[in-house]
Structures are given as structure tokens and as C-alpha cells.
Design a protein around this motif. Sequence first.
Motif, PDB file in Angstrom:
ATOM      1  N   ALA A  60       0.789  -1.295   0.005  1.00 46.31           N
ATOM      2  CA  ALA A  60      -0.010  -0.140   0.117  1.00 46.31           C
ATOM      3  C   ALA A  60       0.938   1.096  -0.143  1.00 46.31           C
ATOM      4  O   ALA A  60       0.508   2.382  -0.403  1.00 46.31           O
ATOM      5  CB  ALA A  60      -1.006   0.009   1.291  1.00 46.31           C
ATOM      6  N   GLN A 115      -6.559  -6.586   0.837  1.00 42.12           N
ATOM      7  CA  GLN A 115      -7.232  -5.521   0.760  1.00 42.12           C
ATOM      8  C   GLN A 115      -6.105  -4.415   0.555  1.00 42.12           C
ATOM      9  O   GLN A 115      -6.592  -3.271   0.014  1.00 42.12           O
ATOM     10  CB  GLN A 115      -8.011  -5.424   2.038  1.00 42.12           C
ATOM     11  N   SER A 137      -6.076  -2.038  -2.884  1.00 40.52           N
ATOM     12  CA  SER A 137      -6.955  -1.268  -3.283  1.00 40.52           C
ATOM     13  C   SER A 137      -6.522   0.330  -3.086  1.00 40.52           C
ATOM     14  O   SER A 137      -6.981   1.218  -3.862  1.00 40.52           O
ATOM     15  CB  SER A 137      -8.233  -1.236  -2.092  1.00 40.52           C
ATOM     16  N   THR A 144      -4.393   2.549  -6.898  1.00 40.76           N
ATOM     17  CA  THR A 144      -5.306   2.927  -8.031  1.00 40.76           C
ATOM     18  C   THR A 144      -4.570   3.054  -9.435  1.00 40.76           C
ATOM     19  O   THR A 144      -5.592   2.981 -10.374  1.00 40.76           O
ATOM     20  CB  THR A 144      -5.884   4.473  -7.614  1.00 40.76           C
ATOM     21  N   CYS A 182     -10.008 -11.704  -2.849  1.00 36.50           N
ATOM     22  CA  CYS A 182      -9.610 -11.251  -4.270  1.00 36.50           C
ATOM     23  C   CYS A 182     -10.382 -10.457  -4.937  1.00 36.50           C
ATOM     24  O   CYS A 182     -10.289  -9.941  -5.999  1.00 36.50           O
ATOM     25  CB  CYS A 182      -8.849 -12.525  -4.968  1.00 36.50           C
ATOM     26  N   GLU A 183     -11.509 -10.429  -4.076  1.00 36.69           N
ATOM     27  CA  GLU A 183     -12.579  -9.688  -4.894  1.00 36.69           C
ATOM     28  C   GLU A 183     -12.211  -8.059  -5.268  1.00 36.69           C
ATOM     29  O   GLU A 183     -12.996  -7.013  -5.573  1.00 36.69           O
ATOM     30  CB  GLU A 183     -14.118  -9.336  -4.350  1.00 36.69           C
ATOM     31  N   VAL A 184     -11.076  -7.690  -4.492  1.00 39.52           N
ATOM     32  CA  VAL A 184     -10.539  -6.266  -4.261  1.00 39.52           C
ATOM     33  C   VAL A 184     -10.007  -5.921  -5.662  1.00 39.52           C
ATOM     34  O   VAL A 184      -9.806  -4.864  -6.052  1.00 39.52           O
ATOM     35  CB  VAL A 184      -9.501  -6.242  -3.193  1.00 39.52           C
ATOM     36  N   GLN A 191     -11.788  -3.144  -7.455  1.00 36.10           N
ATOM     37  CA  GLN A 191     -11.544  -1.768  -7.268  1.00 36.10           C
ATOM     38  C   GLN A 191     -10.542  -1.327  -8.236  1.00 36.10           C
ATOM     39  O   GLN A 191     -10.318   0.068  -8.275  1.00 36.10           O
ATOM     40  CB  GLN A 191     -11.355  -1.518  -6.077  1.00 36.10           C
ATOM     41  N   LEU A 192      -9.796  -2.122  -9.046  1.00 38.87           N
ATOM     42  CA  LEU A 192      -8.576  -1.664  -9.747  1.00 38.87           C
ATOM     43  C   LEU A 192      -9.513  -1.474 -11.363  1.00 38.87           C
ATOM     44  O   LEU A 192      -8.867  -2.259 -11.978  1.00 38.87           O
ATOM     45  CB  LEU A 192      -7.506  -2.726  -9.936  1.00 38.87           C
ATOM     46  N   GLU A 193      -9.550  -0.259 -11.291  1.00 37.52           N
ATOM     47  CA  GLU A 193     -10.469   0.115 -12.500  1.00 37.52           C
ATOM     48  C   GLU A 193      -9.471   0.138 -13.823  1.00 37.52           C
ATOM     49  O   GLU A 193      -9.931   0.094 -14.959  1.00 37.52           O
ATOM     50  CB  GLU A 193     -11.250   1.219 -12.515  1.00 37.52           C
ATOM     51  N   ALA A 208     -16.862  -9.290  -9.655  1.00 39.00           N
ATOM     52  CA  ALA A 208     -15.721  -8.232  -9.632  1.00 39.00           C
ATOM     53  C   ALA A 208     -15.104  -8.326 -10.955  1.00 39.00           C
ATOM     54  O   ALA A 208     -14.706  -7.123 -11.147  1.00 39.00           O
ATOM     55  CB  ALA A 208     -14.790  -8.739  -8.402  1.00 39.00           C
TER      56      ALA A 208
END
Length: 608
Positions: A338, A361, A364, A367, A385-387, A390-392, A411
Motif C-alpha cells: 500500500a 485488501q 485497493s 489505483t 481477491c474481490e478487491v 476496485q482496480l479500474e 468483480a
Amino acid sequence: MSCGRGAVPSLACAACLCLYHPVCLGLTHAPPHPFYCKNCDSSSPRDPPSSVHKSGVTTASGLQAPVPVPASVNQAADTVPVPRLVPAPKTQKSDKRVLLRMKMSGGADGQKVWAVSPSATSAPTQAGPAPSAQPSQATPQTPNASSATFQRHALPQSEKAGRRVTNGASPPPAALPSPRRRGRTKADDAANFSNFHASAREKNYDVALQIFQYVGMRDLARCARVCKLWQTLTDTPALWRHVRMKNSHVSDWGGLCALLKKRSTKWLDLRKMLLPSNDTVFWDQFIESVGTVDTLERLELCRCPARVVEAVCRRVSSLRALCAPAICDTVLDPEPLAELPRLELLRLKSLKGLSLTRNLQPLSALTDLQHLSLTSIKELGWCACEVVGQLERLESLELGECSFGSPFAAALAKLVRLRRLRLERGVPHCAASALLKALASLPKLTRLELVNFDVKVGFDDALAECTNIQRLLIIPTYVSQSATTNKQVLSGVLRLKDTLTHLMWGVTIELLRVTELFIDQCEAGGETEAADGQGARRELGECIPVLKPVPGCRLPDDLRHVAGPPQVEILPIPTLQRLLSAQLPNTKLKLLRIPFHATWRQTLADFQ
């Protein structure tokens, strides 16, 4: 010797070595002093020694030449000359003869120069033509020699020092220029590269820098020691923008990192570098020094422990790409990830399999991440791993140990910029059909790689919906129900014939061996003899089982059938190749025969 006595003469002249009988000379015994015959008796007062020999050679001072004494006119012709006994001459220190040595002068037409030995130059003499030599000391002649110069005088000391003459030899005359090189100046090799470099820079193309870009760091450091020009070239920032440490060893990380900071290095590649046997201190020094390189944007690590990856994330916050494809530990803490807000590429892989201390997590916060590869994390489906939804900005995704459920499929549907997806080791309880249906909604996804993926019933219908896929790599696991698996893959692939451009289908060698054993058992249980069964196997070659009916077409009537279960068709590999070529005329095909342990190495990048 003309007396005719017949006895062996025992008296020899000390000068001419002629032999005489003592009786003929009136002697009863050998004289105690040296004996000289009459011809060699030069000390006789009646016959003074002559300074000129009968051959015309002037003798040196102190040396007597043998001069014959003329016989008396009144002496009878048949009288034998009786030599006189004279006392031995006093020993005199004779002067050293002048030693003449022939030496090539190096002049034109093979001219020879006679040089005087230093031992003979103590007494200077006047220069003049040399006297004619005796027959035993004939002057050597060469066919190419046109003239010979004799020099017997010694050169003055000042002239010797100024002209650097060796052994008193005369200096060689200046060599005449060769006709071929006359009028042309000799090219200077040192200035040749400089002129070439200057001319290339005038044309806005520095070819020297282009060549140095292919040189490793070890060789680049050696090139800097050649000359000042090469040192200036090696200091060019473009050569230090990407530093490769392949086959290199680092003993001082502090000095190297200071140099990398000075050169503004942006890419440091440590793959295949030489590591010490005890790398604990090596990596400790790396961790302390790598943080000083604030210009570093991309870092590729070699085999290293997990603590190195965690320390790099904390110390080098300017990284845009981090690759660690050979982590030698089994536990990793993803929390430091992070602290890399600018990270765009992340690739982590372990040699033994990674276990995370917490979930994913922290991802996230990344970005700007565009490429993510996590292919060796154990039980990835249970690590939140559904995070990744959020990595669009994600464009490439590689995941291993796929034990995902329906939430992960939802996801994936959010990654509208995704262009490439690779899933490895899909377990049986993975929601494969749900994942394929989610991928069908991604408009930019064109490359799909399914490696060691378990295929169940309904896979063909879900794959047929992925009309956006243009390149497909699929290697099933073949753990159970291999005939059903092949039918599902074949049916789904044939339904993408309008959009599919590249297809790689991998068949494991283990499946081919099992199929061969299956054919042997079927032939042995039927009415066909063993010999016919072997001939049929040689005719069929390598085969795979496919559940009937074979999708796509009707098999030819003359196809060799093997007895077996009525619901399974044994399909040879060449027949499968022709079947796919006929049904997919606009698709490039490649059927792979690979062992199971090498399946993870296959990628669509090898198939163009």
C-alpha cells in the motif's frame, strides 16, 4: 721426408708442424726446447724477417710470417737443407687483430656495412680500403650486394651518443618510401574513431551510443578505461537509464547506489546476477542502500527472500514497476504494498508457493495499477481477491490457484479496461461457467489463457458466449472424465469460428499414455489378435478420447475404429488437426504435446 729411411719421423716444427727424422738433422734425441725448421727460423741474423709475405699480405706488428730462405747457388740440388736450432723467441704480447663483422645497414639494394668491434677501436687508424684477405679468410659475397664499405676508425663519443650507434656501426641510411605508399599519409588509428564519432553526431545519429546499449555493466566499466572519448561516451545518461546486472557481482551496494543516483537510473534489473553463498549480509546491504536511489522507477529482483520485497516497498516509494519472480520464502506480508501509490506493474511469484499473512485488501490503494500477476499464492480465492474489482485501470491480470466463486465473477465484470486474462490451476469447485459469462461482457478483452483448468459440463456453452475472445490458450487438467473434457473444449472452440484468430490446445503426455493403455486393453479383450492390435495402434498413432458424438462433423467411413465403450471415440491427433482446420479456416492452430509439469510455461506470446 725424402731421405728414404722408412722410419716414422718424430720431430715436428713448432711453427709449420712439418715432420723430420732426428738422425737426418744430426740429433741423437729430441731437443728440450721448441724446434724450428730452417724455413721457419725468422730470428736468423743472416735472413732477417720480411715484412711482406710472398702472397702480398702485410703482417701485423709482432707477428712473423713464414718466409722461405732461398737456397745457395753453389749448393747442390740434391742436398737436403739442414735447419738451424735457434732459441725460442721471447713471448710478446701481440696486438689484437681488428675484428670485422658484417652487419646489414637496412639501406636500399642490400648494401652491406662492415662494423668495427669495440675491442678493436682502442687505437684509431686512418680510414682506407681494407687489404685483401687471405684465402682462408675470404670476404663473404652476396649476390644482391652492389658495393661494400669498410670502416675501421672509431666514432667519437659525442657522435656515438647523438646518433645512438651500436658497436661502432654506421647509422643506416634513410629508407626510401615504397612506391605504393608514396604520396599517401599514414592513417592515425587513434583519430579514426574520433572522426567517425564526430561525423555521426553531425548527422544526429550517435552510433557509438547505440552499440554501447548492448554492452553489460561489467564491460561498460572496462570500456570507460580505454580513452577519454570512451569515458565520455560511457557517462551518457541514456546508457544508465536501464542497468542490467546479469552475470555480475556487487560487493559494495553503497557505491553502486550512489552511482545509480548520480546517473539518474530509472530501471534496475537484477535477474541472473551472481549471488554469494551466504546472501544474508548481501541483501542487508542492498536494503540499506537501495532507498537512496530516489530516481528508480522499475525494479526487477532475482532470487531473494520475502523480507527484501517488503523492505523495497517501504523504502522506494517512487517505484512504478516491481517484479519478484523468484521469492524463496513461503510467507509474505502484503501490507507494505500500500506504500507504493504510483505502482503500475506488480508481479509476485514464489518457488515454493506463498501464503499471505493477511488478505489482499492493501491492493485497493494501488489505483494506478495496470498489470497484476499473482500466480503462486495458495488459496487465493479465500484472500478477498474481490478487491481486484476496485482496480479500474487494470489491463492485464494473471491469477493462480483459482478457487473463485460467484462474487469474484461479479468483480471481474467491473474491469472494463481488461485486455488479457490468465487463470492457472482452476480447481473443480471453481465457478468456471460463471467466470466465462462475466468475461463475455468485457468489450476490450481479446486474449484468454486457461492453464491446468478443470472443465466440467456446461463449459462449451459458457465459452461460446465469449465472442470477444480472439486468442485462446487452453490446457485442461484431464484429472477425470477426459473424454467429456475434450468434447466440451472441442464444442466450445468450434462455436467461436467467426471471431477466433489464434488457438493453442495443449494435450498432456500423461493423457496420451493413458489413452494408449486404454487401446491395449480394448484390443486384448476383443476378438482381434495381438498382432492386428499392434498394427492398428501403429496406424492410429497418438490418440485422445472424445465423447460421442464428436462435435463439428461426421467422421469418414474408412476411419479405423478401435473396440471400446460405445460412447467414447478414439480420435487420432492428425484427425483432430484436420477437423479443426476444416471447421476453423481463418484460425491459426497449434496442438501442443507437453508434460504436465511444463504446462505453466506456455503462453500466447510464443504463438504469433
